[in-house]
Write a protein that holds these residues in place. Structure first.
Motif, PDB file in Angstrom:
ATOM      1  N   LEU A   1      40.503  38.939  35.996  1.00 51.16           N
ATOM      2  CA  LEU A   1      40.945  40.178  35.436  1.00 51.16           C
ATOM      3  C   LEU A   1      40.605  40.827  36.575  1.00 51.16           C
ATOM      4  O   LEU A   1      41.475  41.910  37.015  1.00 51.16           O
ATOM      5  CB  LEU A   1      39.723  40.354  34.750  1.00 51.16           C
ATOM      6  N   GLU A   2      40.069  40.625  37.834  1.00 54.38           N
ATOM      7  CA  GLU A   2      39.759  41.140  39.097  1.00 54.38           C
ATOM      8  C   GLU A   2      41.036  41.178  39.561  1.00 54.38           C
ATOM      9  O   GLU A   2      42.047  42.095  40.794  1.00 54.38           O
ATOM     10  CB  GLU A   2      39.154  40.204  39.258  1.00 54.38           C
ATOM     11  N   ASP A   3      42.766  40.255  39.337  1.00 58.40           N
ATOM     12  CA  ASP A   3      43.906  40.327  39.541  1.00 58.40           C
ATOM     13  C   ASP A   3      44.494  41.833  39.290  1.00 58.40           C
ATOM     14  O   ASP A   3      45.474  41.344  40.042  1.00 58.40           O
ATOM     15  CB  ASP A   3      44.322  39.122  39.536  1.00 58.40           C
ATOM     16  N   THR A   4      43.590  41.877  38.114  1.00 54.79           N
ATOM     17  CA  THR A   4      44.698  43.238  37.751  1.00 54.79           C
ATOM     18  C   THR A   4      44.004  44.397  38.230  1.00 54.79           C
ATOM     19  O   THR A   4      44.539  45.838  37.557  1.00 54.79           O
ATOM     20  CB  THR A   4      44.886  43.348  36.106  1.00 54.79           C
ATOM     21  N   ALA A   5      43.166  44.373  39.501  1.00 53.66           N
ATOM     22  CA  ALA A   5      42.546  45.830  39.613  1.00 53.66           C
ATOM     23  C   ALA A   5      44.013  47.195  40.337  1.00 53.66           C
ATOM     24  O   ALA A   5      43.417  48.134  40.168  1.00 53.66           O
ATOM     25  CB  ALA A   5      41.631  45.748  40.744  1.00 53.66           C
ATOM     26  N   GLU A   6      44.969  46.314  40.764  1.00 53.16           N
ATOM     27  CA  GLU A   6      45.965  47.105  41.219  1.00 53.16           C
ATOM     28  C   GLU A   6      47.133  47.454  40.530  1.00 53.16           C
ATOM     29  O   GLU A   6      48.244  48.181  40.517  1.00 53.16           O
ATOM     30  CB  GLU A   6      46.430  46.725  42.229  1.00 53.16           C
TER      31      GLU A   6
ATOM     32  N   ALA B   1      53.169  46.783  32.562  1.00 53.26           N
ATOM     33  CA  ALA B   1      52.109  46.797  32.449  1.00 53.26           C
ATOM     34  C   ALA B   1      51.375  45.349  31.325  1.00 53.26           C
ATOM     35  O   ALA B   1      51.538  44.563  31.351  1.00 53.26           O
ATOM     36  CB  ALA B   1      50.641  47.816  30.896  1.00 53.26           C
ATOM     37  N   VAL B   2      49.398  45.599  31.941  1.00 50.24           N
ATOM     38  CA  VAL B   2      48.306  45.109  31.455  1.00 50.24           C
ATOM     39  C   VAL B   2      47.927  44.863  30.394  1.00 50.24           C
ATOM     40  O   VAL B   2      47.322  46.544  30.081  1.00 50.24           O
ATOM     41  CB  VAL B   2      48.064  43.566  32.425  1.00 50.24           C
ATOM     42  N   ALA B   3      47.020  44.185  29.740  1.00 52.51           N
ATOM     43  CA  ALA B   3      45.999  44.531  28.694  1.00 52.51           C
ATOM     44  C   ALA B   3      45.365  43.926  27.859  1.00 52.51           C
ATOM     45  O   ALA B   3      45.668  42.805  28.565  1.00 52.51           O
ATOM     46  CB  ALA B   3      46.347  46.141  27.772  1.00 52.51           C
ATOM     47  N   LEU B   4      44.193  44.850  27.303  1.00 51.84           N
ATOM     48  CA  LEU B   4      43.349  43.333  27.155  1.00 51.84           C
ATOM     49  C   LEU B   4      43.310  43.305  25.270  1.00 51.84           C
ATOM     50  O   LEU B   4      43.626  45.048  24.323  1.00 51.84           O
ATOM     51  CB  LEU B   4      41.480  43.863  26.942  1.00 51.84           C
ATOM     52  N   MET B   5      43.832  42.820  24.825  1.00 51.99           N
ATOM     53  CA  MET B   5      44.143  42.287  23.522  1.00 51.99           C
ATOM     54  C   MET B   5      43.395  40.989  22.284  1.00 51.99           C
ATOM     55  O   MET B   5      43.466  40.060  23.013  1.00 51.99           O
ATOM     56  CB  MET B   5      46.098  42.255  23.709  1.00 51.99           C
ATOM     57  N   PRO B   6      42.960  41.673  21.461  1.00 56.21           N
ATOM     58  CA  PRO B   6      42.789  40.606  20.242  1.00 56.21           C
ATOM     59  C   PRO B   6      44.272  39.609  19.570  1.00 56.21           C
ATOM     60  O   PRO B   6      45.422  39.683  19.932  1.00 56.21           O
ATOM     61  CB  PRO B   6      42.324  41.708  18.806  1.00 56.21           C
ATOM     62  N   ASP B   7      43.621  38.396  19.708  1.00 51.48           N
ATOM     63  CA  ASP B   7      44.796  37.921  19.386  1.00 51.48           C
ATOM     64  C   ASP B   7      45.648  37.784  18.028  1.00 51.48           C
ATOM     65  O   ASP B   7      46.821  37.140  18.107  1.00 51.48           O
ATOM     66  CB  ASP B   7      43.977  36.189  19.000  1.00 51.48           C
TER      67      ASP B   7
ATOM     68  N   SER C   1      33.107  46.230  34.767  1.00 50.54           N
ATOM     69  CA  SER C   1      32.059  45.578  34.903  1.00 50.54           C
ATOM     70  C   SER C   1      32.357  43.935  35.837  1.00 50.54           C
ATOM     71  O   SER C   1      31.917  43.719  36.353  1.00 50.54           O
ATOM     72  CB  SER C   1      32.038  44.616  33.708  1.00 50.54           C
ATOM     73  N   ALA C   2      34.274  44.411  36.074  1.00 51.60           N
ATOM     74  CA  ALA C   2      34.656  43.234  36.994  1.00 51.60           C
ATOM     75  C   ALA C   2      34.969  44.321  38.598  1.00 51.60           C
ATOM     76  O   ALA C   2      35.690  43.545  39.147  1.00 51.60           O
ATOM     77  CB  ALA C   2      36.135  42.823  36.167  1.00 51.60           C
ATOM     78  N   GLY C   3      34.337  45.107  38.207  1.00 48.64           N
ATOM     79  CA  GLY C   3      34.353  45.887  39.369  1.00 48.64           C
ATOM     80  C   GLY C   3      35.639  46.634  40.358  1.00 48.64           C
ATOM     81  O   GLY C   3      35.611  46.775  40.947  1.00 48.64           O
ATOM     82  N   PHE C   4      35.989  47.156  39.223  1.00 51.58           N
ATOM     83  CA  PHE C   4      37.382  48.484  39.209  1.00 51.58           C
ATOM     84  C   PHE C   4      37.654  49.328  38.412  1.00 51.58           C
ATOM     85  O   PHE C   4      37.258  48.837  36.540  1.00 51.58           O
ATOM     86  CB  PHE C   4      38.537  47.371  39.412  1.00 51.58           C
ATOM     87  N   GLU C   5      37.885  50.586  38.174  1.00 52.96           N
ATOM     88  CA  GLU C   5      38.745  51.199  37.549  1.00 52.96           C
ATOM     89  C   GLU C   5      40.405  50.801  37.354  1.00 52.96           C
ATOM     90  O   GLU C   5      40.924  50.828  37.762  1.00 52.96           O
ATOM     91  CB  GLU C   5      38.262  52.740  37.806  1.00 52.96           C
TER      92      GLU C   5
END
Length: 312
Positions: free
Chosen positions: A188-193, A241-247, A215-219
Motif C-alpha cells: 500500500l505504501e508504494d501508492t502514496a504518489e 488509478a489504484v483503489a482498495l476493492m472488495p473481491d 494508517s500506511a503513512g500517507f494521504e
C-alpha cells in the motif's frame, strides 16, 4: 376509532420530516397529506403539529400516537405474513434495495433462480447506498436490503430490522497491470504518489480506504470520484488509478489488474436485513434463501480458481 391511514401519515411525517417528502413517498399531494392530518387532529381532539418556520414539529401527544402506530403496523405486517404462510403457493412482491457490487455479483443468478423456483413471486430491485437503504427498509419503502459493513465501520442498526450475514469478501489493493508502471507495486505504501479512485465522500468504502492509507503513512491523492464500480475498475485496468476493492466486484468478469493482499487480511461483511414483522413472509424467506444459495455458489467459484471470496 382512529383511522389507520391517517396514523400512518403521522408516522411518515416523523420519519421523513416534511409534508412534501411524505406526499412524494406515498404518492399523495401535499395538500391531501395536510388535510388528512388535520382530520386526525379533530379525531383525537388534541394538537398534533406545530409550525416551526417552514416545517412542522410533532407535539408530545403526536409522538405517543407514532409509537403506537409503529406497533400497529408491525402487528398488521405480521398478520399479512401469517396469512401468506397459510397458502400453498409462494406469491407476492419483494422489493429489494441493493448496493452495486452485490447487484452485479449476486442478483442476476438470484433472479434466475427465483424465476425458476417461485414463478409467482415478483422481485423489484433498486440500487441504493447501504446506509440509505437500511433506513428506507425500516421506513417500509423496501422489504429486503442487501447491505455491507467495512471493518471498524458499523452499519446503522434499527431495532425493527434483523440482520443475517450473507457472505464476506476480502478487500485488496487493486493496481494496474505490471506493464502500466515503471516501478513495481508490492504494498500500500508504494501508492502514496499515485492517483486514486474512490467512491464519493460519505460512503463507508471511502472512509475505510482513506483511513487505511493514513494508517500506511500517507494521504491518498484522490483524483477520481465515482460511485460506479465498473468505472473504477476500468480506470484501474487502464493504468490511470489504484483503489482498495472488495473481491465481490470482480466476480464473473475477471481482471487484468493486480490484486494485492493487505496487512491483516481485512474483509467486508455483506448481510441482509428485513423488518422482523415480515421476516416469515414466504416470498421474503424464499428471496433470502435464494440469495444465500447464490452467495454460496459465488464463494465456491472463488475457491475453485476464480476471484477469492470467502468467509473469515
Amino acid at each position: 376509532m382512529l383511522d389507520v391511514r391517517r396514523l400512518r401519515l403521522l408516522r411518515e411525517l416523523k420519519i421523513r420530516g416534511t409534508l412534501a417528502e411524505v406526499a412524494e413517498a406515498l404518492q399523495y399531494s401535499p395538500s391531501s397529506v395536510s388535510q388528512q392530518l388535520a382530520l386526525l387532529e379533530k379525531e383525537v381532539g388534541v394538537e398534533l403539529l406545530r409550525k416551526t418556520g417552514r416545517r412542522v414539529q410533532l407535539t408530545p401527544q403526536a409522538e405517543v400516537l407514532v409509537a403506537h402506530t409503529a406497533q400497529l403496523l408491525e402487528t398488521m405486517e405480521q398478520a399479512e405474513a401469517d396469512l401468506a404462510a397459510s397458502l400453498t403457493t409462494v406469491t407476492g412482491t419483494v422489493r429489494i434495495a441493493v448496493f452495486q457490487s452485490a447487484a452485479l455479483a449476486l442478483m442476476p443468478d438470484t433472479l434466475s433462480r427465483m424465476a425458476a423456483a417461485y414463478p409467482e413471486v415478483r422481485i423489484e430491485m433498486i440500487q441504493r447506498e447501504p446506509e440509505t437503504a437500511l433506513h428506507e427498509t425500516w421506513a417500509r419503502d423496501f422489504d429486503l436490503v442487501i447491505a455491507e459493513q467495512y471493518p471498524g465501520h458499523a452499519a446503522p442498526r434499527y431495532p425493527e430490522l434483523d440482520r443475517i450475514k450473507l457472505t464476506t469478501d476480502a478487500i485488496r489493493l487493486a493496481v494496474p497491470p505490471k506493464s502500466s508502471h515503471r516501478a513495481a507495486i508490492t504494498a500500500l505504501e508504494d501508492t502514496a504518489e499515485l492517483p486514486w479512485v474512490m467512491e464519493p465522500r460519505g460512503a463507508a468504502s471511502r472512509h475505510w480506504a482513506e483511513q487505511a492509507c493514513r494508517s500506511a503513512g500517507f494521504e491518498p491523492d484522490v483524483r477520481f470520484e465515482t460511485a460506479d464500480l465498473q468505472a473504477q475498475m476500468r480506470l484501474i485496468e487502464s493504468g490511470n488509478a489504484v483503489a482498495l476493492m472488495p473481491d465481490l466486484v470482480w466476480i464473473g468478469r475477471g481482471t487484468t489488474a493486480q490484486l494485492l493482499d493487505l496487512p491483516g487480511n481485512p474483509h467486508r461483511t455483506v448481510f441482509t436485513s428485513v423488518r422482523r414483522s415480515s421476516a416469515q413472509r414466504p416470498a421474503i424467506l424464499a428471496a433470502r434463501e435464494t440469495l444465500a444459495a447464490t452467495a454460496a455458489s459465488v464463494v465456491q467459484t472463488g475457491d475453485d480458481g476464480g476471484t477469492a471470496v470467502g468467509e473469515t
